[in-house]
Design a protein around this motif. Structure first.
Motif, PDB file in Angstrom:
ATOM      1  N   SER A  78       0.827  -1.201   0.000  1.00 53.13           N
ATOM      2  CA  SER A  78       0.000   0.000   0.000  1.00 53.13           C
ATOM      3  C   SER A  78       0.862   1.251   0.000  1.00 53.13           C
ATOM      4  O   SER A  78       1.983   1.260   0.503  1.00 53.13           O
ATOM      5  N   THR A  79       0.323   2.270  -0.620  1.00 52.76           N
ATOM      6  CA  THR A  79       1.001   3.553  -0.685  1.00 52.76           C
ATOM      7  C   THR A  79       0.055   4.611  -0.157  1.00 52.76           C
ATOM      8  O   THR A  79      -0.969   4.897  -0.783  1.00 52.76           O
ATOM      9  N   PHE A  80       0.378   5.173   1.008  1.00 53.01           N
ATOM     10  CA  PHE A  80      -0.460   6.234   1.544  1.00 53.01           C
ATOM     11  C   PHE A  80       0.321   7.535   1.597  1.00 53.01           C
ATOM     12  O   PHE A  80       1.530   7.541   1.848  1.00 53.01           O
ATOM     13  N   VAL A  81      -0.381   8.603   1.335  1.00 50.00           N
ATOM     14  CA  VAL A  81       0.249   9.912   1.353  1.00 50.00           C
ATOM     15  C   VAL A  81      -0.404  10.727   2.454  1.00 50.00           C
ATOM     16  O   VAL A  81      -1.628  10.800   2.532  1.00 50.00           O
ATOM     17  N   LEU A  82       0.414  11.326   3.341  1.00 47.56           N
ATOM     18  CA  LEU A  82      -0.143  12.202   4.370  1.00 47.56           C
ATOM     19  C   LEU A  82      -0.214  13.615   3.819  1.00 47.56           C
ATOM     20  O   LEU A  82       0.771  14.131   3.279  1.00 47.56           O
ATOM     21  N   ARG A  83      -1.382  14.215   3.933  1.00 48.63           N
ATOM     22  CA  ARG A  83      -1.571  15.527   3.311  1.00 48.63           C
ATOM     23  C   ARG A  83      -1.439  16.671   4.306  1.00 48.63           C
ATOM     24  O   ARG A  83      -0.796  17.660   4.055  1.00 48.63           O
ATOM     25  N   ARG A  84      -2.072  16.557   5.454  1.00 50.23           N
ATOM     26  CA  ARG A  84      -2.157  17.689   6.380  1.00 50.23           C
ATOM     27  C   ARG A  84      -2.006  17.196   7.804  1.00 50.23           C
ATOM     28  O   ARG A  84      -2.074  16.003   8.070  1.00 50.23           O
ATOM     29  N   THR A  85      -1.840  18.141   8.706  1.00 51.20           N
ATOM     30  CA  THR A  85      -1.691  17.759  10.110  1.00 51.20           C
ATOM     31  C   THR A  85      -2.721  18.447  10.989  1.00 51.20           C
ATOM     32  O   THR A  85      -2.498  18.677  12.162  1.00 51.20           O
ATOM     33  N   GLY A  86      -3.832  18.844  10.430  1.00 50.83           N
ATOM     34  CA  GLY A  86      -4.860  19.493  11.229  1.00 50.83           C
ATOM     35  C   GLY A  86      -4.537  20.960  11.457  1.00 50.83           C
ATOM     36  O   GLY A  86      -3.863  21.589  10.648  1.00 50.83           O
ATOM     37  N   MET A  87      -4.992  21.511  12.594  1.00 49.31           N
ATOM     38  CA  MET A  87      -4.827  22.942  12.844  1.00 49.31           C
ATOM     39  C   MET A  87      -3.452  23.283  13.428  1.00 49.31           C
ATOM     40  O   MET A  87      -3.146  24.430  13.674  1.00 49.31           O
ATOM     41  N   ARG A  88      -2.663  22.329  13.771  1.00 45.28           N
ATOM     42  CA  ARG A  88      -1.331  22.579  14.319  1.00 45.28           C
ATOM     43  C   ARG A  88      -0.303  21.756  13.569  1.00 45.28           C
ATOM     44  O   ARG A  88      -0.631  20.713  13.011  1.00 45.28           O
ATOM     45  N   PHE A  89       0.923  22.221  13.578  1.00 47.42           N
ATOM     46  CA  PHE A  89       2.006  21.395  13.052  1.00 47.42           C
ATOM     47  C   PHE A  89       2.561  20.532  14.178  1.00 47.42           C
ATOM     48  O   PHE A  89       2.229  19.363  14.287  1.00 47.42           O
ATOM     49  N   ASN A  90       3.337  21.152  15.072  1.00 48.56           N
ATOM     50  CA  ASN A  90       3.950  20.360  16.128  1.00 48.56           C
ATOM     51  C   ASN A  90       3.003  20.160  17.297  1.00 48.56           C
ATOM     52  O   ASN A  90       2.193  21.027  17.601  1.00 48.56           O
ATOM     53  N   PRO A  91       3.098  19.029  17.950  1.00 43.17           N
ATOM     54  CA  PRO A  91       2.308  18.811  19.163  1.00 43.17           C
ATOM     55  C   PRO A  91       2.851  19.650  20.323  1.00 43.17           C
ATOM     56  O   PRO A  91       3.997  20.101  20.281  1.00 43.17           O
ATOM     57  N   HIS A  92       2.009  19.858  21.352  1.00 42.53           N
ATOM     58  CA  HIS A  92       2.486  20.677  22.474  1.00 42.53           C
ATOM     59  C   HIS A  92       3.499  19.922  23.318  1.00 42.53           C
ATOM     60  O   HIS A  92       4.293  20.497  24.030  1.00 42.53           O
ATOM     61  N   GLN A  93       3.482  18.599  23.245  1.00 41.33           N
ATOM     62  CA  GLN A  93       4.457  17.832  24.016  1.00 41.33           C
ATOM     63  C   GLN A  93       5.828  17.936  23.390  1.00 41.33           C
ATOM     64  O   GLN A  93       5.975  17.852  22.170  1.00 41.33           O
ATOM     65  N   LYS A  94       6.805  18.138  24.237  1.00 42.39           N
ATOM     66  CA  LYS A  94       8.169  18.285  23.729  1.00 42.39           C
ATOM     67  C   LYS A  94       9.014  17.094  24.137  1.00 42.39           C
ATOM     68  O   LYS A  94       8.716  16.403  25.101  1.00 42.39           O
ATOM     69  N   GLU A  95      10.052  16.908  23.373  1.00 39.25           N
ATOM     70  CA  GLU A  95      11.023  15.863  23.718  1.00 39.25           C
ATOM     71  C   GLU A  95      11.583  16.131  25.108  1.00 39.25           C
ATOM     72  O   GLU A  95      11.956  17.254  25.416  1.00 39.25           O
ATOM     73  N   GLN A  96      11.634  15.082  25.956  1.00 41.15           N
ATOM     74  CA  GLN A  96      12.135  15.281  27.332  1.00 41.15           C
ATOM     75  C   GLN A  96      13.641  15.482  27.318  1.00 41.15           C
ATOM     76  O   GLN A  96      14.348  14.799  26.606  1.00 41.15           O
TER      77      GLN A  96
END
Lengths: 366, 403
Positions: free
Chosen positions: B385-403
C-alpha cells in the motif's frame, strides 16, 4: 393516402420513442452477460444497412407506403396478400407490446388490478390518438419525448451520482465474442432495431423529403446508444445475473437510487418510462396496421377501422399467451426467427432486388 | 360519435381511481424483519411494526401531553416455513395488512445464517414491494434476532431505524462493518468468483430488559445493540466464520468500502500514540504470473491526515511525515493481510480474488472456476500500500516536547 404530414424532426422523435419503447424496460441482450451493451451496439451495425434498404425502396417509390410498394413490385394479387400479412404482423406486434405493458404494470405496481383494465385504458387512449391521424401522433410524440428523454437522463444521472454503479461489474469486457454474437443475432437485431420496418408505412408522410434516411438512421443509432448505456448502467448497478433474471430490471435498478437518504424512491421514473415508451410503440404499430388495412381495402380513411381493430387488439393481447414466461419465451425463441427475420429483412431484400431488376430492364428497354 | 366521446372521455378521467389503493390506516408499516430458527425447525419471523400515533406524538415534541404513552413499535413474531407464509400468518395477530415497502433492514440469527441464507433471498427480490435494496445483518452471540430488533434504543424512536443509521454511520466513519444489501448478496451467490459477507450485530446487556421502556429512562442504557464484525459465507450461502476488528476493516479495505477511518500508529516505542485519519482509499487486485505460479497483488492507495499526536514528533519536518506514511502503509497492509488470512482460513473467497482473475484473465478463469473454492485457500497473495499524508490538522507540532 391521407393528406397529412410530419416533419423530419417529428420523425426523429418518433423513431426514438419507438426504439427505446420496450427495449429499455426489458432485459435486452443479456445472453451476452456483462457484455450485453456490446451486443446491442453490434446489432446496430447491420440495422443501419437495413434502414438504408428501407429508404432505398422509399426513394424508388417516394409516395407509396410499404403496402403500395408491395403491390407495385409483386403484382396485384401477390402484393395484396403479402400486404395483408404485413398488416397482420403489425397488429400482432402491437398486441405483443400491449401484453408486455399490462404484464409489467401488473407485476410491479398494480398486483390486484385485472390486466384487462390496464389494457382497455391503454388501448382507449391509443385508439383516440391514432384515430386523429399521424399528425396528432407526431405532435403528441413531440410533447412526450421531452418528458421521456428527460426522465431517462435523470434516472441514469441519479444512478451514477448515487454511487450505486460499479464499473467493474462490466469487466471482463468482450469476454466471449461468440456469446455476444448469439445475443445480438437475431434477437437484438430484430428487436428493437428491425422493427423500424413500421416506418416504411410512415416515410411517405414526411415532408419536406430532404433527408428521410439520415433522420431515421440518426435517430435509430442514437436510441441504440441510449439503450446500450441504460443496459450497461443496469449491469453495473445490479450485476448481469440479477438483470438477466428480471422482468423489469429498469425498475429494480432505479429503486437503487439513494442520494444521502434524501433523493430516493424515484421508481416513478421507471413507471413513466414504461408507460410513455410503450404507448408510442403500440400506437405506431397499430397505426401502421390501420392505414395498411385502409389501403388494402381501399378506404378513404382509417377511422372506421379503429374500433374493430381496437377490440381485436384487446382480445388478442389477452389470448396470445397464458402467462408471462410463455409470452416472453415466444418473443425470444419464435418471433425473431419466424416473424421478424422474414418480415423485416427477407421480404425487403427481395423487394429491393426486384426493384433493381425492374429499374434496369426499364432502362434497357429505352 | 363525437358527442358520445365528449361525454365518455371526461367520465373516464373522473370516475376511475386506483384499483390497488389501500388507505394508510389499513397498512401495518414494517420497519424491520427478524428471522430466527423456531423450535420445530421452521423460521420464526418477527415483524417490527411502527406505531404511527406514538411516533407522531414523539416527533411533535411531546407538546400535546396526554394520549396513551407506549412503545413506538410493536413486534409480532410468527412461525412459518418461509417468509411469505409468515407474512400471511401474521394477520392472525396484526389487524392491518403487512406493508413491506418501508422496511429498513433485515436481521437474521446466527443459527439461520449457518444453515444458509439462500432460502430467504428469493422473496426479497421477487416481491415488487421491494426489500431487495435493504441491508441484512447477522446476530452474534446466541441472542435472537427478535431480541435485537426489539431493543428499544436511546436517541431514536424505532429500533430498526436506529440500527440502520448506526450501520450507515459506522460504515462512513470506521468501515469495520458496512452495509450489504440483498442485491450484493445475490450477486455474490450467483457467481463463483466472490462469496458474500454480512455485517454482524450483538446485543450487549440483558435481553430481558432490552425491550422494556425503562431502558430508555437510564442515562447508561441497560441493554444496547452493537455492530460487531463481518460474517463470511461460503458459496452455498452458509455462514462459515467471522472477521473481527482489524481483519474486518482489512476486508472493507479490500472491497473498497472504506470512506473514512482512523489508523493508530506507534511512536517511539509506545503503542498507538499517533492517530491518522485516512480517506480516498482505492484498492486494486491484480493477478500476476511470477515464479511459475499465480500471485494476487492487492495494492492500496489513499490519503491521510494526522488527527491526534500524543508523542513529541517534529511534524514540521517532511521526513518525519514520510516515516509516518511508511508506518501507515505498513499498518494498513497488516490489516489487509489479516483479512486475507481469515478468508483463506475459512476457505471462502469473500475478497473477490476470483472476480479479479475473471476480469483480468477470463480464459484462465474458465479453467479455474470449477474448483476455485479448493484453490482459493492456497493461492498466494501479496499486499502492498502507498499512503500519502496531506495535512496535520490545525497545528504542526504537538504541544508535548522531547524530554
Amino acid at each position: 393516402m391521407e393528406r397529412e404530414s410530419i416533419s423530419p424532426f417529428q420523425l426523429f422523435l418518433l423513431v426514438m420513442l419507438f426504439e427505446l419503447g420496450s427495449a429499455v424496460v426489458v432485459p435486452l441482450g443479456l445472453d451476452a452477460k456483462q457484455d450485453a451493451w456490446i451486443a446491442i451496439l453490434l446489432a446496430l451495425v447491420p440495422a443501419v444497412g437495413l434502414i438504408w434498404l428501407y429508404s432505398f425502396l422509399h426513394r424508388r417509390y417516394p409516395n407509396r407506403t410499404l403496402i403500395g410498394t408491395l403491390q407495385t413490385l409483386l403484382g396485384k394479387p401477390t402484393g395484396w396478400t403479402v400486404g395483408l400479412l404485413y398488416v397482420t404482423y403489425f397488429m400482432y406486434i402491437a398486441t405483443r407490446v400491449l401484453r408486455d405493458f399490462a404484464e409489467l404494470l401488473d407485476a410491479s405496481f398494480f398486483p390486484q388490478t385485472p390486466m384487462m383494465i390496464e389494457t382497455v385504458l391503454m388501448v382507449f387512449s391509443i385508439a383516440y390518438v391514432v384515430s386523429l391521424g399521424i399528425d396528432v401522433i407526431a405532435k403528441t410524440g413531440q410533447i412526450f419525448a421531452c418528458l421521456y428523454l428527460l426522465s431517462l437522463l435523470v434516472a441514469v444521472l441519479l444512478l451514477l451520482f448515487s454511487g450505486a454503479v460499479e464499473m467493474e461489474s462490466l469487466q471482463p469486457v468482450a469476454e466471449d465474442w461468440k456469446r455476444i454474437f448469439e445475443a445480438a443475432f437475431p434477437v437484438v437485431y430484430t428487436f428493437p432495431f428491425g422493427e423500424m420496418i413500421v416506418f416504411t408505412m410512415l416515410f411517405p408522410y414526411v415532408r419536406p423529403k430532404s433527408n428521410v434516411m439520415g433522420t431515421a438512421i440518426g435517430a435509430m443509432v442514437l436510441s441504440g446508444l441510449v439503450i446500450s448505456l441504460v443496459v450497461a448502467t443496469e449491469i453495473a448497478a445490479l450485476g448481469a445475473n440479477i438483470v438477466s433474471r428480471g422482468s423489469f430490471p429498469l425498475l429494480t435498478t432505479i429503486a437503487k437510487v439513494n442520494i444521502a437518504d434524501f433523493i430516493q424512491r424515484v421508481e416513478v421514473l421507471a413507471l413513466l418510462i414504461l408507460i410513455v415508451g410503450l404507448f408510442f410503440k403500440i400506437a405506431l404499430f397499430f397505426y401502421a396496421a390501420l392505414i395498411g388495412a385502409a389501403e388494402l381495402f381501399r378506404r378513404k380513411s382509417h377511422q372506421p377501422l379503429v374500433l374493430p381493430f381496437s377490440i381485436i387488439l384487446i382480445l388478442l393481447s389477452m389470448m396470445i399467451a397464458g402467462n408471462l414466461p410463455e409470452h416472453i419465451q415466444e418473443g425470444l425463441k419464435a418471433v425473431p426467427w419466424y416473424l421478424h427475420l422474414p418480415m423485416q429483412t427477407g421480404l425487403p431484400v427481395l423487394l429491393s432486388i426486384i426493384a433493381l431488376i425492374r429499374g434496369r430492364s426499364r432502362k434497357a428497354g429505352v | 360519435m363525437k358527442r358520445l366521446l365528449s361525454v365518455f372521455l371526461p367520465l373516464c378521467l373522473l370516475t376511475t381511481g386506483c384499483w390497488d389503493y389501500r388507505e394508510l390506516d389499513n397498512r401495518a408499516v414494517v420497519m424491520g424483519m427478524g428471522i430466527d430458527k423456531a423450535e420445530d425447525g421452521r423460521y420464526r419471523i418477527s415483524f417490527q411494526i411502527a406505531n404511527p400515533n406514538r411516533v407522531a406524538q414523539q416527533a411533535g415534541g411531546q407538546s400535546g401531553g396526554g394520549g396513551p404513552a407506549g412503545s413506538p413499535v410493536t413486534t409480532y413474531a410468527v412461525t412459518g416455513s418461509n417468509i411469505t407464509e409468515a407474512i400471511r400468518k401474521a394477520t392472525e395477530n396484526v389487524p392491518r395488512q403487512i406493508f413491506l415497502a418501508h422496511q429498513r433492514l433485515e436481521v437474521i440469527s446466527e443459527a439461520v445464517a449457518r444453515e444458509g441464507i439462500g432460502p430467504l433471498l428469493d422473496v426479497m427480490e421477487r416481491d415488487p414491494q421491494g426489500s431487495i435494496h435493504i441491508p441484512v445483518l447477522v446476530v452474534r452471540g446466541g441472542t435472537t434476532a427478535e431480541a435485537v430488533l426489539s431493543t428499544l434504543p436511546p436517541l431514536e424512536e424505532i429500533p430498526a431505524t436506529k440500527i440502520y443509521d448506526q450501520l450507515k454511520t459506522h460504515e462512513e466513519m470506521s468501515g469495520e462493518t458496512y452495509a450489504v444489501d440483498v442485491t450484493e448478496v445475490l450477486r455474490a451467490l450467483t457467481q463463483k468468483g466472490r462469496q458474500p459477507v454480512l455485517p454482524g450485530v450483538r446485543l450487549i446487556g440483558d435481553p430481558a430488559v432490552a425491550e422494556n421502556m425503562e431502558t430508555m429512562e437510564h442515562a447508561l442504557p441497560l441493554a444496547k445493540v452493537k455492530l460487531d464484525g463481518m460474517a463470511m459465507f461460503n458459496r452455498d450461502g452458509k455462514l462459515v466464520g467471522w472477521m473481527n476488528g482489524a481483519a474486518a476493516r482489512g476486508l472493507a479495505f479490500i472491497n473498497n468500502k472504506i470512506q473514512n477511518t482512523v489508523v493508530h500508529l506507534d511512536c517511539k516505542g509506545r503503542k498507538k500514540e499517533v492517530s491518522v485519519e485516512i480517506q480516498r482509499v482505492k484498492t486494486s487486485i491484480r493477478p500476476r504470473w511470477n515464479h511459475g505460479k499465480w500471485t494476487f497483488h492487492i495494492h492500496l492507495t489513499g490519503e491521510g491526515n494526522v488527527h491526534e499526536v500524543n508523542c513529541p514528533l517534529n511534524l514540521e519536518d517532511p521526513r518525519i511525515l514520510d516515516r509516518l506514511e511508511t508506518q501507515l502503509s505498513r499498518e494498513v497492509s497488516r490489516e489487509v493481510r489479516e483479512a486475507v488470512r481469515a478468508a483463506q482460513g475459512a476457505g471462502t473467497d469473500v475478497l473477490g480474488l476470483g472476480e479479479a482473475l475473471h476480469r483480468e484473465r477470463p480464459d484462465l478463469w474458465k479453467r479455474w472456476e470449477k474448483d476455485w473454492h479448493r484453490r482459493f485457500p492456497k493461492v498466494k497473495v501479496q499486499v502492498s500500500s502507498t499512503f500519502v499524508l496531506r495535512r496535520t490538522g490545525m497545528r504542526f507540532n504537538p504541544h508535548q516536547k522531547e524530554q
